[in-house]
Each structure stands twice: as C-alpha cells, then as structure tokens.
Write a protein that holds these residues in place. Structure first.
Motif, PDB file in Angstrom:
ATOM      1  N   UNK A  49       0.655  -1.095   0.113  1.00  0.00           N
ATOM      2  CA  UNK A  49       0.018   0.131   0.093  1.00  0.00           C
ATOM      3  C   UNK A  49       0.990   1.162   0.126  1.00  0.00           C
ATOM      4  N   UNK A  50       0.791   2.122  -1.008  1.00  0.00           N
ATOM      5  CA  UNK A  50       1.520   3.284  -0.963  1.00  0.00           C
ATOM      6  C   UNK A  50       0.654   4.493  -1.425  1.00  0.00           C
ATOM      7  N   UNK A  51       0.824   5.444  -0.957  1.00  0.00           N
ATOM      8  CA  UNK A  51       0.232   6.921  -1.123  1.00  0.00           C
ATOM      9  C   UNK A  51       1.251   8.103  -1.028  1.00  0.00           C
ATOM     10  N   UNK A  52       0.788   9.115  -1.732  1.00  0.00           N
ATOM     11  CA  UNK A  52       1.818  10.289  -1.952  1.00  0.00           C
ATOM     12  C   UNK A  52       1.016  11.608  -1.573  1.00  0.00           C
ATOM     13  N   UNK A  53       1.925  12.562  -1.379  1.00  0.00           N
ATOM     14  CA  UNK A  53       1.113  14.101  -1.233  1.00  0.00           C
ATOM     15  C   UNK A  53       1.819  14.694  -2.225  1.00  0.00           C
ATOM     16  N   UNK A  54       1.464  15.862  -2.868  1.00  0.00           N
ATOM     17  CA  UNK A  54       2.311  16.506  -3.820  1.00  0.00           C
ATOM     18  C   UNK A  54       1.544  18.050  -3.594  1.00  0.00           C
ATOM     19  N   UNK A  73      14.040   6.963   0.385  1.00  0.00           N
ATOM     20  CA  UNK A  73      14.122   8.492   0.742  1.00  0.00           C
ATOM     21  C   UNK A  73      13.961   9.342  -0.439  1.00  0.00           C
ATOM     22  N   UNK A  74      14.847  10.319  -0.509  1.00  0.00           N
ATOM     23  CA  UNK A  74      14.715  11.507  -1.403  1.00  0.00           C
ATOM     24  C   UNK A  74      15.132  11.224  -2.841  1.00  0.00           C
ATOM     25  N   UNK A  75      15.836  10.085  -2.792  1.00  0.00           N
ATOM     26  CA  UNK A  75      15.966   9.629  -4.260  1.00  0.00           C
ATOM     27  C   UNK A  75      14.833   9.019  -4.822  1.00  0.00           C
ATOM     28  N   UNK A  76      13.740   8.365  -4.060  1.00  0.00           N
ATOM     29  CA  UNK A  76      12.323   7.781  -4.548  1.00  0.00           C
ATOM     30  C   UNK A  76      11.737   8.795  -5.059  1.00  0.00           C
ATOM     31  N   UNK A  77      11.836   9.956  -3.890  1.00  0.00           N
ATOM     32  CA  UNK A  77      10.790  11.323  -4.138  1.00  0.00           C
ATOM     33  C   UNK A  77      11.351  11.838  -5.602  1.00  0.00           C
ATOM     34  N   UNK A  78      12.559  12.139  -5.601  1.00  0.00           N
ATOM     35  CA  UNK A  78      12.798  12.596  -6.776  1.00  0.00           C
ATOM     36  C   UNK A  78      12.444  12.029  -8.281  1.00  0.00           C
ATOM     37  N   UNK A  79      12.547  10.792  -8.223  1.00  0.00           N
ATOM     38  CA  UNK A  79      12.146  10.042  -9.468  1.00  0.00           C
ATOM     39  C   UNK A  79      10.582  10.125  -9.494  1.00  0.00           C
ATOM     40  N   UNK A 106       5.989  13.755  -2.709  1.00  0.00           N
ATOM     41  CA  UNK A 106       6.717  12.697  -1.829  1.00  0.00           C
ATOM     42  C   UNK A 106       6.052  11.812  -1.392  1.00  0.00           C
ATOM     43  N   UNK A 107       6.283  10.247  -1.232  1.00  0.00           N
ATOM     44  CA  UNK A 107       5.823   9.273  -0.757  1.00  0.00           C
ATOM     45  C   UNK A 107       5.379   9.421   0.876  1.00  0.00           C
ATOM     46  N   UNK A 108       4.188   9.556   1.227  1.00  0.00           N
ATOM     47  CA  UNK A 108       3.773   9.746   2.530  1.00  0.00           C
ATOM     48  C   UNK A 108       3.201   8.473   3.360  1.00  0.00           C
ATOM     49  N   UNK A 109       2.940   7.598   2.526  1.00  0.00           N
ATOM     50  CA  UNK A 109       2.382   6.198   3.184  1.00  0.00           C
ATOM     51  C   UNK A 109       2.932   5.087   2.511  1.00  0.00           C
ATOM     52  N   UNK A 110       3.501   4.092   3.394  1.00  0.00           N
ATOM     53  CA  UNK A 110       4.077   2.928   2.770  1.00  0.00           C
ATOM     54  C   UNK A 110       3.870   1.453   3.889  1.00  0.00           C
ATOM     55  N   UNK A 111       3.480   0.568   3.393  1.00  0.00           N
ATOM     56  CA  UNK A 111       3.070  -0.442   4.100  1.00  0.00           C
ATOM     57  C   UNK A 111       2.716  -1.833   3.316  1.00  0.00           C
ATOM     58  N   UNK A 112       2.955  -2.808   3.835  1.00  0.00           N
ATOM     59  CA  UNK A 112       2.564  -4.091   3.098  1.00  0.00           C
ATOM     60  C   UNK A 112       1.132  -4.073   3.305  1.00  0.00           C
ATOM     61  N   UNK A 113       0.493  -4.845   2.104  1.00  0.00           N
ATOM     62  CA  UNK A 113      -0.828  -5.053   1.796  1.00  0.00           C
ATOM     63  C   UNK A 113      -1.180  -5.893   3.177  1.00  0.00           C
ATOM     64  N   UNK A 114      -2.552  -5.915   3.432  1.00  0.00           N
ATOM     65  CA  UNK A 114      -3.257  -6.525   4.620  1.00  0.00           C
ATOM     66  C   UNK A 114      -3.030  -7.987   4.737  1.00  0.00           C
ATOM     67  N   UNK A 160       2.022   4.042  -9.585  1.00  0.00           N
ATOM     68  CA  UNK A 160       2.235   2.772  -9.979  1.00  0.00           C
ATOM     69  C   UNK A 160       3.454   2.428 -10.705  1.00  0.00           C
ATOM     70  N   UNK A 161       3.946   3.240 -11.547  1.00  0.00           N
ATOM     71  CA  UNK A 161       5.234   3.222 -12.315  1.00  0.00           C
ATOM     72  C   UNK A 161       6.493   3.107 -11.545  1.00  0.00           C
ATOM     73  N   UNK A 162       6.344   4.170 -10.674  1.00  0.00           N
ATOM     74  CA  UNK A 162       7.589   4.055  -9.516  1.00  0.00           C
ATOM     75  C   UNK A 162       7.699   3.023  -8.812  1.00  0.00           C
ATOM     76  N   UNK A 163       6.601   2.635  -8.193  1.00  0.00           N
ATOM     77  CA  UNK A 163       6.370   1.672  -7.149  1.00  0.00           C
ATOM     78  C   UNK A 163       6.941   0.288  -7.749  1.00  0.00           C
ATOM     79  N   UNK A 164       6.518   0.099  -9.128  1.00  0.00           N
ATOM     80  CA  UNK A 164       6.738  -1.309  -9.716  1.00  0.00           C
ATOM     81  C   UNK A 164       8.477  -1.398  -9.909  1.00  0.00           C
TER      82      UNK A 164
END
Length: 320
Positions: A131-136, A208-214, A234-242, A184-188
């Motif tokens: 599970x991944x979320x972002x804020x921009x 961290x910042x490198x992922x956010x820059x991409x 930037x990514x503001x939420x990251x966790x394994x799916x339930x 989805x593209x970056x997370x994959x």
C-alpha cells in the motif's frame, strides 16, 4: 517545461477610467432622454427632440457595451483571452481593467494546490503487494495547455459549468488520475525492502529523497501536457498490503533476532578470547586444551544465554 502561452498584446484600458466614462455616458443618455421628451412635448422642437431621443438610445447602448468589458485580476490569477475562438494571449497583470467586450476571457488560478492521494495497492519489483500513497504540491504554469491541450473545458461543462472553479476541478481530476499512474510506475521499479538486508539496492523503504525525486520527475512528465508544474512530491504512506503484512512482520522479526544473535555471538567470542589471552599473559593459571574447551563452552553459555547464569563454586583443584 516548454510553454505555448503568450502574453496578450491587445488594447487593455484602465478600469477606473472606463468606469468614469461609462457613468458619464449613462448620465448623458438619461439627460438626452429627458430633454428629448421635453422638446417633443413642444411642437416647434420635434427635429431636435427626435435627434436627442436617438442619441439617448445610442448612448445607453454604448454604456451597456462599456459595462461588459470590465475585468478584475487578483494576485496569482490569469485570464486567457480569445477573439471569436482564436487564442490571443494570456493576461496576468493584477488590477482592474477594461477590455473590448468582443473578446472572451477564461479565468484560471495560478495558485499552488495540495493533493493528498489515498493509498493504493500496487505490486513492487518482486511482486509483493504493498500500500503506497503520495502527497504533492502543484500549480498551473501554462494556461494554453490547460485549456486547449487537454479537454478540461468539456470536463468542466459535464461537472456543471465552465467557471474557474469547474475548470480547476477538472484539472484536479486529471492530476489525480495521472499521479495514480506515476505512483504505480515508480513503485513497480523497486522492492519494498531488502530481502537479505545485505545488498545496496535502492528500495521503497530506504530510498528516501532519491525515490521522491524519481516520483516528482515522472509526475512532471505526465502533467506537463496539461501545463501543470509539480512543485514537490513525496511518498507519505508505505506499508505491506493487509494479506501479507503479518507474514512480513514475522520475517522482519526473524531477521532482527538473527542480527541480534550475530552481534551477541561476536561479542561473546571476543570476550572469551580476551579472557584466555589475559589468563595466559598474566600466568594466573595453566589450562590444558580440555580445560580451555570447557571454559570456552561455559563462557559462551553464560554470555549467549537468555537467562541469568547460576554460579557453581568449584572447591576442587585444577590439577584433578
């Protein structure tokens, strides 16, 4: 970001000056109407009365025409100006102005906006669902692209109108869909975390910042077609799916226990070696190989054991 926006080069007058002219024109219209009625009531003033009546009508129409050209611009807003459907430029100067009413204008906001995406489920590089979320933070940079490169006006019409609020809401929907695709593209492209914790491969958790820059770069690529600039993402939420969170938690706990045990054993071996070296250097006692092995075994049990050691006093001699 390549821009297609141009500055409006047509005639724009001061709004307060034109407001004064409009009021004067309206007053002259009313005055002409009053005098024309007065003259028409007298038989000898028919010609002048008719002229003043026509002039009153013309002045009134002209005053209405002037009223349709006023334009107010607040800070960080813009107006795209069109001449019968043809784009003539964008006007961004703050203030109160008057423009030819035959020009049509569309007001757009250039202010920064937040977008907090709800966490979505994606598969990372190794196939684990996360599970991944972002804020921009984004803002409109090119009014031409926003209005004519993407179908924001039709989307705004379907949403209930073509006002500034409707157009900006349509652009927000565009940002939402494209940010979902970019995320989805970056997370994959990356794993959630290192599998063996011994590689230097970039991961979602440690990037961290490198992922956010991409992520910011991918968003800018997708949103530039609509004239939108990403200020920060930037990514503001990251966790394994339930469905796999419990299993992955046990794996992380096991990895942490193994790492802790390795440290304990490493420290215990160092302490045993130090004890044997000190005993030999200071000639405190002579130990044969069997005694050394027993001592090493006992010390390792004491140092590596989970429970506190119970001392046993040896009242015999080391020679027997």
């Amino acid at each position: 970001m390549e821009t297609k926006e141009t500055q409006f080069q047509g005639t724009i007058l001061n709004g307060f000056l034109m407001l004064f002219v409009t009021l004067v024109t309206f007053v002259l219209s009313v005055a002409s109407l009053v005098f024309s009625i007065s003259l028409l009531s007298q038989s000898e003033g028919d010609g002048l009365g008719i002229f003043l009546l026509v002039a009153s009508f013309v002045l009134f129409v002209l005053a209405i025409f002037f009223c349709c050209g006023f334009m107010l611009l607040e800070p960080n807003t813009a107006r795209a100006i069109l001449w019968f459907g043809k784009y003539s430029g964008t006007f961004t100067k703050t203030g109160f102005y008057w423009i030819n009413p035959f020009y049509s204008t569309k007001k757009l906001s250039l202010r920064a906006r937040n977008f907090d995406a709800e966490p979505i489920k994606v598969n990372d590089k190794v196939g684990n669902p996360v599970m991944i979320g972002l804020v921009m933070v984004w803002r409109l940079k090119d009014t031409y692209k926003a209005l004519f490169e993407v179908d924001s006006q039709t989307m705004a019409t379907n949403a209930g109108g073509t006002t500034t609020k409707s157009i900006m809401h349509a652009l927000e929907n565009f940002v939402k869909i494209q940010s979902d695709a970019a995320l989805r593209q970056v997370a994959g492209q990356f794993a959630y975390d290192d599998v063996d914790d011994k590689t230097d491969e970039l991961t979602l958790r440690s990037g961290g910042e490198e992922i956010n820059d991409q992520l910011e770069g991918k968003l800018n690529e997708r949103l530039s077609m609509a004239g939108i600039e990403v200020v920060e993402a930037r990514i503001n939420y990251l966790a394994y799916a339930p469905e796999i969170a419990a299993v992955m938690l046990r794996r992380q706990q096991a990895a942490a226990i193994i790492t802790a045990r390795e440290k304990i054993v490493e420290g215990a071996v160092s302490m045993v070696k130090m004890a044997l070296d000190r005993l030999q250097e200071e000639d405190i006692v002579e130990l044969d190989e069997e005694k050394k092995a027993a001592m090493v075994s006992n010390l390792l049990v004491v140092l590596c054991g989970e429970d506190s050691a119970q001392p046993v006093v040896n009242t015999g001699t080391l020679n027997h």
